[in-house]
Design an enzyme around this catalytic site. Structure first.
Site, short mmCIF file in Angstrom:
data_model
loop_
_atom_site.label_atom_id
_atom_site.label_comp_id
_atom_site.label_asym_id
_atom_site.label_seq_id
_atom_site.Cartn_x
_atom_site.Cartn_y
_atom_site.Cartn_z
N PRO A 294 0.82 -1.21 0.00
CA PRO A 294 0.00 0.00 0.00
C PRO A 294 0.85 1.26 0.00
O PRO A 294 1.90 1.32 0.64
CB PRO A 294 -0.79 -0.12 1.31
CG PRO A 294 0.14 -0.88 2.22
CD PRO A 294 0.84 -1.87 1.31
N CYS A 367 0.71 29.26 -16.63
CA CYS A 367 0.30 29.67 -17.98
C CYS A 367 -0.14 28.46 -18.79
O CYS A 367 0.55 28.01 -19.72
CB CYS A 367 1.45 30.41 -18.68
SG CYS A 367 1.83 31.99 -17.91
N GLU A 368 -1.28 27.91 -18.42
CA GLU A 368 -1.80 26.69 -19.02
C GLU A 368 -3.30 26.66 -18.79
O GLU A 368 -3.76 26.72 -17.64
CB GLU A 368 -1.15 25.47 -18.35
CG GLU A 368 -1.38 24.17 -19.05
CD GLU A 368 -0.42 23.95 -20.21
OE1 GLU A 368 -0.82 23.28 -21.17
OE2 GLU A 368 0.73 24.45 -20.14
#
Length: 441
Positions: A294, A367-368
């Site tokens: 895990p 900037c996307e």
């Protein structure tokens, strides 16, 4: 407890007007002032509690191996080791972190579908306990290395069981069309076992599989356990060898929102144990030593990310954008997997908080256009510039996947508990980002 928030989270009011006030006995406003934002917080009680829960439900007969890729920092590996967990690593960097955390070498499992010779040498020299072989080339490399070192390197062969788990395709690993492991249906698994048994410098201890991450269906885990235990019977019948170990890979999914429900660990453990027992009984095999790996289900729910709201931009009739001081550089999962999270205002409510809410998009500062942490989330209408915003269940695959996109420094990781805060990873500086740049002369 208030899932998906960690167990020490102090919350005011109910969703969607909910506010996170404190974590680990510390006010979130004080934490933000002390460490700045964006800020990764880890609730020590939740983190250690989940480690102990795994150890308790599986008992001493099963090895619980923390999958370090979820969050690989020295402090977390130290806690896992102290709680009796082994550690799996998948690169030279993760191995180096385990060494810094002083993880005993015999408690390290080394993964990876394309381990370099240099990585294999470093792991062998440290004396890691298990190599999970993922290709025929790697088996040959391990054989050559073991021969040079004049000792057998202990190996598990990773099997692709042909199970398409109900999860995002990017985190599904058990199907035949996978870069990981040796396909069972194509016969490659049997060929890999046969080669490993013959190669000098290699001691084949058992087999390994992993069907994917963020899986909730018990049936998928049950089928994988049955198939792999059946493979052990085939190996006995074909080669006269009873392999002693069976590693069944990662744990179940976690709740990121109130629409998801975690599988009870007890049912997960019982399902795996019963499936292996039935398959071994049917083939007349002794029970192998089991292991599970895990990662997300240990560290994910322990994490909370704090942001500061920078701007609120309303586009009439279209949408309201609430922009924070982080985004896809500190949590790329929404952009990568369309991952959903639970959000809440954070900090003490204003003197007379408004009961009104509004639906907003939580945007990052990069900037996307795809830099959205959430497209439609309901938050208090009075959440404004300068206020804090908290995101639940961010302990796994946030810091681990963080980048310097737009040259943003990566946030710190701070462990909180019993009114104390301890920095596990300090905030990156602009000087550190620039340190490797070599200007043209």
């Amino acid at each position: 407890m208030n899932p998906p928030w960690p167990r020490t989270a102090v919350l005011h009011a109910e969703p969607p007007s909910q506010r996170l006030l404190a974590l680990g006995g510390l006010g979130v406003e004080d934490l933000a002032e002390r460490f700045g934002t964006p800020l990764y917080l880890l609730d020590r009680a939740e983190l250690v509690g989940r480690m102990r829960a795994y150890r308790q439900v599986f008992g001493p007969q099963v090895d619980v191996v923390y999958a370090a890729k979820a969050l690989c920092v020295a402090g977390v590996l130290q806690l896992a080791t102290a709680e009796g967990l082994a550690i799996d690593v998948a690169s030279a960097g993760e191995l180096a972190t385990a060494i810094r955390a002083e993880v005993p070498p015999e408690r390290i499992v080394f993964h990876g579908n394309n381990k370099s010779v240099e990585e294999l040498v470093a792991a062998a020299e440290y004396g890691v306990g298990r190599f999970v072989a993922d290709s025929f080339v790697e088996l040959e490399r391990l054989s050559e290395l073991g021969t040079v070192l004049d000792r057998d390197l202990t190996v598990l062969v990773r099997i692709t069981p042909g199970i398409q788990a109900d999860t995002h395709r990017s985190i599904s690993t058990g199907q035949d069309d996978s870069k990981f492991g040796f396909s069972l249906s194509a016969g490659l698994a049997h060929e890999a076992v046969a080669r490993a048994l013959k190669l000098p410098g290699v001691e084949l201890l058992g087999v390994h599989c992993h069907i994917g991450s963020q899986v909730f269906a018990l049936e998928a885990f049950e089928r994988a356990a049955s198939l792999l235990a059946g493979l052990l019977g085939d190996v006995r019948d074909r080669h006269g060898v009873v392999l002693a170990e069976l590693n069944l890979g990662g744990g179940p999914g976690i709740a990121y929102t109130d629409r998801e429900r975690e599988l009870p660990l007890e049912r997960y453990a019982e399902t795996l144990g019963a499936a292996v027992q039935a398959a071994c009984d049917a083939r007349g095999l002794p029970l192998p030593r089991l292991a599970v790996e895990p990662g997300r289900s240990i560290v994910g729910p322990a994490g909370v990310t704090l942001y500061t709201v920078g701007t609120v931009k309303k586009i009439p009739g279209v949408r309201t954008y609430l922009s924070v001081d982080g985004g896809m550089s500190d949590n790329p999962r929404p952009a990568l997997y369309d991952a959903r999270y639970t959000f809440a205002a954070a900090g003490r409510p204003p003197g007379d908080p408004s009961p009104e809410t509004r639906t907003v998009a939580v945007a990052g500062k990069h900037c996307e256009s795809g830099d959205l942490l959430a497209r439609d989330v309901t938050l208090p209408a009075d959440l404004a510039e300068g206020d804090l915003l908290a995101v639940a269940a961010t302990g796994a695959y946030t810091f681990a996947l963080a980048s310097n996109y737009n040259r943003l420094p990566r946030p710190p990781v701070v462990l909180v508990g019993d009114g104390q805060a301890q920095v596990l990873v300090r905030r990156e500086t602009l000087d550190e980002i620039l340190a490797r740049d070599v200007p043209l002369s």
